[in-house]
Scaffold this motif. Structure first.
Motif, PDB file in Angstrom:
ATOM      1  N   PRO A 195       0.837  -1.218   0.000  1.00 52.78           N
ATOM      2  CA  PRO A 195       0.000   0.000   0.000  1.00 52.78           C
ATOM      3  C   PRO A 195       0.869   1.266   0.000  1.00 52.78           C
ATOM      4  O   PRO A 195       1.387   1.668   1.033  1.00 52.78           O
ATOM      5  CB  PRO A 195      -0.788  -0.126   1.304  1.00 52.78           C
ATOM      6  CG  PRO A 195      -0.061  -1.110   2.136  1.00 52.78           C
ATOM      7  CD  PRO A 195       0.895  -1.879   1.298  1.00 52.78           C
ATOM      8  N   LYS A 196       1.019   1.843  -1.195  1.00 52.72           N
ATOM      9  CA  LYS A 196       1.919   2.997  -1.371  1.00 52.72           C
ATOM     10  C   LYS A 196       1.560   4.174  -0.458  1.00 52.72           C
ATOM     11  O   LYS A 196       2.416   4.987  -0.121  1.00 52.72           O
ATOM     12  CB  LYS A 196       1.843   3.499  -2.822  1.00 52.72           C
ATOM     13  CG  LYS A 196       2.626   2.645  -3.802  1.00 52.72           C
ATOM     14  CD  LYS A 196       2.613   3.315  -5.168  1.00 52.72           C
ATOM     15  CE  LYS A 196       3.145   2.487  -6.290  1.00 52.72           C
ATOM     16  NZ  LYS A 196       4.308   1.690  -6.080  1.00 52.72           N
ATOM     17  N   GLU A 197       0.278   4.238  -0.083  1.00 51.73           N
ATOM     18  CA  GLU A 197      -0.137   5.372   0.749  1.00 51.73           C
ATOM     19  C   GLU A 197       0.540   5.362   2.129  1.00 51.73           C
ATOM     20  O   GLU A 197       0.483   6.341   2.862  1.00 51.73           O
ATOM     21  CB  GLU A 197      -1.652   5.440   0.889  1.00 51.73           C
ATOM     22  CG  GLU A 197      -2.332   4.219   1.504  1.00 51.73           C
ATOM     23  CD  GLU A 197      -2.867   3.254   0.455  1.00 51.73           C
ATOM     24  OE1 GLU A 197      -2.100   2.905  -0.483  1.00 51.73           O
ATOM     25  OE2 GLU A 197      -4.040   2.865   0.562  1.00 51.73           O
ATOM     26  N   LEU A 198       1.223   4.255   2.479  1.00 46.42           N
ATOM     27  CA  LEU A 198       1.934   4.227   3.770  1.00 46.42           C
ATOM     28  C   LEU A 198       3.304   4.901   3.683  1.00 46.42           C
ATOM     29  O   LEU A 198       3.964   5.091   4.708  1.00 46.42           O
ATOM     30  CB  LEU A 198       2.119   2.778   4.234  1.00 46.42           C
ATOM     31  CG  LEU A 198       0.877   2.026   4.696  1.00 46.42           C
ATOM     32  CD1 LEU A 198       1.255   0.655   5.240  1.00 46.42           C
ATOM     33  CD2 LEU A 198       0.118   2.808   5.772  1.00 46.42           C
ATOM     34  N   SER A 199       3.716   5.239   2.471  1.00 45.61           N
ATOM     35  CA  SER A 199       5.048   5.842   2.288  1.00 45.61           C
ATOM     36  C   SER A 199       5.252   7.039   3.236  1.00 45.61           C
ATOM     37  O   SER A 199       4.410   7.931   3.313  1.00 45.61           O
ATOM     38  CB  SER A 199       5.196   6.289   0.832  1.00 45.61           C
ATOM     39  OG  SER A 199       6.426   6.934   0.689  1.00 45.61           O
ATOM     40  N   GLY A 200       6.353   7.018   3.970  1.00 50.70           N
ATOM     41  CA  GLY A 200       6.671   8.113   4.892  1.00 50.70           C
ATOM     42  C   GLY A 200       6.225   7.825   6.324  1.00 50.70           C
ATOM     43  O   GLY A 200       6.609   8.535   7.252  1.00 50.70           O
ATOM     44  N   CYS A 201       5.444   6.748   6.496  1.00 46.86           N
ATOM     45  CA  CYS A 201       4.946   6.426   7.844  1.00 46.86           C
ATOM     46  C   CYS A 201       6.012   5.639   8.624  1.00 46.86           C
ATOM     47  O   CYS A 201       6.794   4.895   8.043  1.00 46.86           O
ATOM     48  CB  CYS A 201       3.662   5.614   7.652  1.00 46.86           C
ATOM     49  SG  CYS A 201       3.089   4.650   9.037  1.00 46.86           S
ATOM     50  N   ARG A 202       6.074   5.835   9.910  1.00 47.88           N
ATOM     51  CA  ARG A 202       6.935   5.013  10.791  1.00 47.88           C
ATOM     52  C   ARG A 202       6.045   4.408  11.860  1.00 47.88           C
ATOM     53  O   ARG A 202       5.169   5.116  12.390  1.00 47.88           O
ATOM     54  CB  ARG A 202       7.970   5.889  11.502  1.00 47.88           C
ATOM     55  CG  ARG A 202       9.110   6.335  10.619  1.00 47.88           C
ATOM     56  CD  ARG A 202       9.897   7.426  11.330  1.00 47.88           C
ATOM     57  NE  ARG A 202      10.912   7.967  10.453  1.00 47.88           N
ATOM     58  CZ  ARG A 202      12.212   7.684  10.540  1.00 47.88           C
ATOM     59  NH1 ARG A 202      12.644   6.885  11.479  1.00 47.88           N
ATOM     60  NH2 ARG A 202      13.074   8.204   9.699  1.00 47.88           N
ATOM     61  N   ALA A 203       6.261   3.152  12.154  1.00 44.43           N
ATOM     62  CA  ALA A 203       5.421   2.531  13.189  1.00 44.43           C
ATOM     63  C   ALA A 203       6.199   1.448  13.904  1.00 44.43           C
ATOM     64  O   ALA A 203       7.093   0.830  13.325  1.00 44.43           O
ATOM     65  CB  ALA A 203       4.188   1.913  12.530  1.00 44.43           C
ATOM     66  N   ARG A 204       5.857   1.230  15.168  1.00 50.35           N
ATOM     67  CA  ARG A 204       6.476   0.106  15.881  1.00 50.35           C
ATOM     68  C   ARG A 204       5.714  -1.161  15.534  1.00 50.35           C
ATOM     69  O   ARG A 204       4.476  -1.167  15.531  1.00 50.35           O
ATOM     70  CB  ARG A 204       6.428   0.362  17.391  1.00 50.35           C
ATOM     71  CG  ARG A 204       7.612   1.198  17.858  1.00 50.35           C
ATOM     72  CD  ARG A 204       7.544   1.524  19.324  1.00 50.35           C
ATOM     73  NE  ARG A 204       7.422   0.363  20.204  1.00 50.35           N
ATOM     74  CZ  ARG A 204       8.397  -0.506  20.479  1.00 50.35           C
ATOM     75  NH1 ARG A 204       9.575  -0.347  19.914  1.00 50.35           N
ATOM     76  NH2 ARG A 204       8.201  -1.510  21.297  1.00 50.35           N
TER      77      ARG A 204
END
Ligand SMILES: Cc1cc2nc3c(=O)[nH]c(=O)nc-3n(C[C@H](O)[C@H](O)[C@H](O)COP(=O)(O)OP(=O)(O)OC[C@H]3O[C@@H](n4cnc5c(N)ncnc54)[C@H](O)[C@@H]3O)c2cc1C
Length: 375
Positions: A195-204
């Motif tokens: 899912p490209k829309e997650l680009s830039g997200c950081r998550a544990r």
């Protein structure tokens, strides 16, 4: 006077040069193809250089038995003591990662260079293209000097753009040294249906490597979502285990965003708060709203890893069967190979630099003891 050559002024080559320079009867020449020494060491650890780890163990590497054997003679304390003798103050974080106390990688290079004796000459901008035997000694690029021993410490093409990787370590081919095929390690994954829309997200998240649905390795930490795949230290470590698989078929990653909260009831949370904005990064929350997925098992098929240019190390390299206990090449008396050019790779946390220093230490000790191996 014995002539010693070192090919490559990286972490391993510089450390070996320092060790060897203690014997003033040796004349040591370090050949470095780049204009500056220690390029990868400088870039390591985001410019801080995670040099070692207080918890070095064979299990952190692709070849545990080989490392456990090495640790019997060269462990963390040995390398730490060597650095302290050079005047380098070290500091370890709560997870055992050891850095220069300055948190500045250039300090390590400066200290290594400062501690070299006058019997060491470094020649930069000089690529070794040919290494051949001549009257029981070794000749480099048709040069006049013959070397009693040559330490190969020219690393791997990990982290380099394609142009600079061409024919890397090509001088080995005439020697017919057995090498295991290179592949990128400590590198991010490309994923199918990502899912490209997650680009830039950081998550544990806990990231689990699955093959044919079975868990191979799992580790939790911060995951970075890129344009077409994921990265972050935890993901890089998973890539090390991916490389160790015999085949890469049917591999996927499973991400659990709630790995640290077994009891959390997602439906109850949704009922109470209407959405998951208090639980998830907004991008993950939006994705969840678009199409619900299992927050404890978000699976994506692996389509491959990122290019070698984005890798911290290489999996593969000179086969360990070519080596004796002192990192001498069994079939080529007088030649030693150390550091990342060997088929050894460790996970993130200072394990790869430790191996570069420890292997250099062991080989240098052997050269200093003037051990001559004959077969
Ligand atoms: C971005 C990045 C971050 C990293 N961070 C860490 C970290 O924090 N901790 C950790 O443990 N590891 C880290 N690593 C891995 C670590 O840097 C390497 O494993 C280590 O530097 C390898 O040391 P080496 O001396 O074997 O090889 P290198 O440091 O690569 O040195 C080899 C040298 O040989 C020279 N050379 C090559 N061919 C020739 C030739 N034909 N003639 C003459 N010279 C030649 C090269 O120019 C180079 O200077 C990182 C790697 C990267 C890319």
């Amino acid at each position: 006077m014995r002539n010693i050559a070192i090919i490559g002024a990286g972490a391993a080559g510089l450390f070996a040069a320092k060790m060897l320079s203690a014997d003033t009867s040796l004349r040591i020449t370090v050949f470095e193809k780049a204009q500056k020494v220690g390029t990868k060491l400088r870039a390591s650890g985001g410019g801080r250089a995670n040099l070692m780890n207080t918890q070095i163990a064979g299990s952190c590497y692709n070849q545990p038995d080989f490392i456990n054997n090495l640790l019997k003679t060269v462990d963390y304390e040995v390398i730490k003591t060597e650095f302290e003798k050079m005047g380098l103050r070290l500091s370890a974080d709560e997870e055992g990662r050891v850095y220069p106390a300055t948190l500045f990688s250039q300090t390590v290079i400066d200290v290594l260079l400062q501690n070299l004796g006058e019997n060491v000459q470094i020649i930069t901008d000089y690529e070794v293209k040919k290494l051949q035997k001549s009257t029981e000694k070794w000749q480099i690029n048709d040069g006049k000097t013959l070397y009693d021993a040559v330490l190969l410490s020219s690393g791997s093409p990990a982290g380099m753009i394609a142009k600079n990787r061409q024919n890397y370590n090509g001088y080995l081919s005439d020697l017919k040294i057995k090498q295991k095929k290179l592949s990128a390690s400590l590198v991010g994954f490309k994923l199918e249906n990502y899912p490209k829309e997650l680009s830039g997200c950081r998550a544990r998240a806990a990231v689990t490597l699955l093959q044919n649905g079975k868990a191979v390795y799992s580790e939790a930490g911060e995951v970075m979502f890129k344009d077409d795949g994921i990265s972050g230290i935890v993901v890089l470590n998973v890539s090390a285990y991916y490389n160790r698989l015999k085949t890469k078929e049917n591999c996927s990653l499973s991400l659990s965003f709630l790995f640290d909260d077994e009891s959390l009831d997602v439906s109850a949370h949704l009922k109470k708060f209407g959405d998951l904005s208090g639980l998830l990064h907004p991008k993950l929350n939006r994705l969840y709203q678009k199409k619900t997925f299992d927050l404890r098992n978000f699976q994506m098929k692996i389509s491959g890893v990122y290019d070698l240019e984005f890798a911290q190390v290489c999996h593969g390299g000179i086969a360990l069967s070519e080596l004796d206990d002192s990192f001498g090449l069994c079939r080529h008396p007088g030649l030693y190979a150390v550091g990342e050019m060997l088929d050894i790779d460790g996970v993130c946390g200072g394990y790869n630099l430790f191996f570069a220093f420890a292997s250099a230490y062991q080989a240098a000790k052997s050269i200093l003891q003037k051990k001559v191996r004959r077969r």
